[in-house]
Design a protein around this motif. Structure first.
Motif, PDB file in Angstrom:
ATOM      1  N   ARG A  59       0.919  -1.158   0.070  1.00 50.70           N
ATOM      2  CA  ARG A  59       0.035   0.186  -0.057  1.00 50.70           C
ATOM      3  C   ARG A  59       0.835   1.421   0.108  1.00 50.70           C
ATOM      4  NH1 ARG A  59      -3.154  -3.263  -1.341  1.00 50.70           N
ATOM      5  NH2 ARG A  59      -5.150  -3.945  -0.266  1.00 50.70           N
ATOM      6  N   GLN A  95      -5.768  -5.855   6.161  1.00 50.86           N
ATOM      7  CA  GLN A  95      -5.667  -6.518   5.037  1.00 50.86           C
ATOM      8  C   GLN A  95      -5.577  -7.826   5.086  1.00 50.86           C
ATOM      9  OE1 GLN A  95      -3.562  -3.496   5.755  1.00 50.86           O
ATOM     10  NE2 GLN A  95      -4.945  -2.122   4.716  1.00 50.86           N
ATOM     11  N   THR A 133       2.297  -4.871   4.622  1.00 49.84           N
ATOM     12  CA  THR A 133       2.139  -3.787   3.226  1.00 49.84           C
ATOM     13  C   THR A 133       2.934  -3.070   2.723  1.00 49.84           C
ATOM     14  OG1 THR A 133       1.127  -2.107   4.824  1.00 49.84           O
ATOM     15  CG2 THR A 133      -0.767  -3.621   4.013  1.00 49.84           C
ATOM     16  N   ILE A 174      -6.565  -1.372  -4.584  1.00 46.94           N
ATOM     17  CA  ILE A 174      -6.802  -2.102  -3.667  1.00 46.94           C
ATOM     18  C   ILE A 174      -8.337  -2.993  -4.223  1.00 46.94           C
ATOM     19  CG2 ILE A 174      -6.207  -0.917  -1.810  1.00 46.94           C
ATOM     20  CD1 ILE A 174      -8.749   0.286  -1.217  1.00 46.94           C
TER      21      ILE A 174
END
Length: 349
Positions: free
Chosen positions: A157, A181, A235, A285
């Motif tokens: 991310r 996540q 992430t 996402i």
């Protein structure tokens, strides 16, 4: 077959795969309302999907034609919005995670039980064809006795993701990579092999992100049958790679990579299940197919019409949230930029 009346509360990014699924399931459901307090989101949503929209959430919930509500709001509001639904006699399908904290998750499950309503949770990885085949192989003993298992979630991310208001905060999301996540893969992993104990964990924020919560977690686990297990989620792995579950059995080895499964047996036999699409591991996402969402919503509708528990019930999601809480309790988040450190803090489940 009678159609089930639905309302959807929350029209953010999470509403996209749900809405596509509901369009596909038009022979099973009637979507009476798509609601958000944000008129901007309502207007944008109305240009994409055919469902009637409103900014009056309470009116959508109270509509007598609505029998069940999809609660797709931020985690911090799941309990309150769901309680409104239960008070109106509605069943609830709530987005992951169940709630911000284990305590609030327990209150949510208790509220559903007291109201006598069904509570389902959107942990759709269980419904991927490869996941279903792996579960079948384990339950049938095809892999023999599980000797060890590994879970890896090397996602990405960008900082811009966490710069959005509330992202990566305890107040809005309840946690970082593990709860927000990796919860999908963690839930699937736990449901397949069980976890009885967290032996040690490290919870860390890398220098790649400026955020309140963690973007890296590693843990040593004891599986349901006492075998060893390991976990790594992040992430911060640019550009993002598919999550992976690997299981060593006395009869063979299973590798579930994203939505693709490879079974390799000691007798030389092999089996593969191809992936149905991307997994949302990178910066985009919502870059994944909605097939698993559609299957999960179908199961939820079936649960209501057949008066049974959804496959991913509130109780099931609560067990996964207990595992998240145990991993975080076993670890200590390192100061930003500090070397990662393992912390021994056993947590029984």
């Amino acid at each position: 077959m009678r159609k089930l009346g639905l309302a959807m509360i929350g029209l953010g990014p999470a509403s996209q795969p749900h809405s596509k699924s509901l369009v596909d399931l038009s022979d099973r459901v009637n979507v009476h309302w798509a609601a958000s307090r944000s008129s901007e989101r309502v207007n944008a949503y109305g240009q994409q999907f055919p469902f009637r929209t409103t900014t009056d959430i309470q009116a959508a919930i109270n509509d007598p034609a609505v029998e069940a509500v999809l609660v797709l709001t931020p985690p911090s509001s799941h309990l309150e919005v769901s309680q409104l639904c239960f008070a109106a006699g509605k069943h609830v399908l709530v987005e992951k995670p169940l709630e911000l904290t284990l305590e609030r998750g327990e209150h949510l499950v208790q509220a559903a039980n007291m109201a006598g309503r069904h509570l389902g949770v959107v942990l759709q990885h269980r419904f991927r064809p490869a996941s279903l085949r792996l579960r079948q192989a384990l339950e049938a003993g095809e892999l023999g006795t599980v000797q060890a298992a590994f879970l890896s979630v090397p996602w990405w991310r960008p900082q811009s993701y966490y710069d959005e208001p509330g992202r990566g905060t305890l107040a809005r999301d309840g946690g970082g990579v593990l709860l927000t996540q990796a919860i999908h893969s963690l839930d699937l992993f736990r449901s397949l092999v069980g976890v009885s104990e967290v032996i040690a964990a490290d919870v860390h924020t890398t220098e790649l992100h400026h955020m309140e919560t963690e973007d890296y977690v590693a843990a040593l686990l004891r599986l349901g049958n006492g075998a060893p297990g390991t976990l790594m989620t992040t992430t911060a792995a640019y550009p993002g790679y598919p999550e992976r579950i690997e299981i060593i059995g006395t009869n063979g080895f299973a590798s579930l990579t994203g939505g693709a499964l490879h079974l390799a047996f000691l007798d030389g036999a092999e089996e593969k299940v191809e992936a149905e699409g991307k997994t949302g591991s990178g910066a985009s996402i919502m870059d994944f197919p909605h097939d698993a969402h559609r299957a999960l919503i179908t199961d939820f509708v079936d649960a209501i019409t057949m008066n049974r528990q959804p496959l991913v019930s509130g109780d099931e999601a609560l067990e996964s949230q207990r595992l998240v809480a145990a991993v975080l309790a076993a670890g200590a988040r390192s100061p930003k930029g500090a070397a990662a450190r393992s912390v021994s803090g056993r947590q029984k489940l």
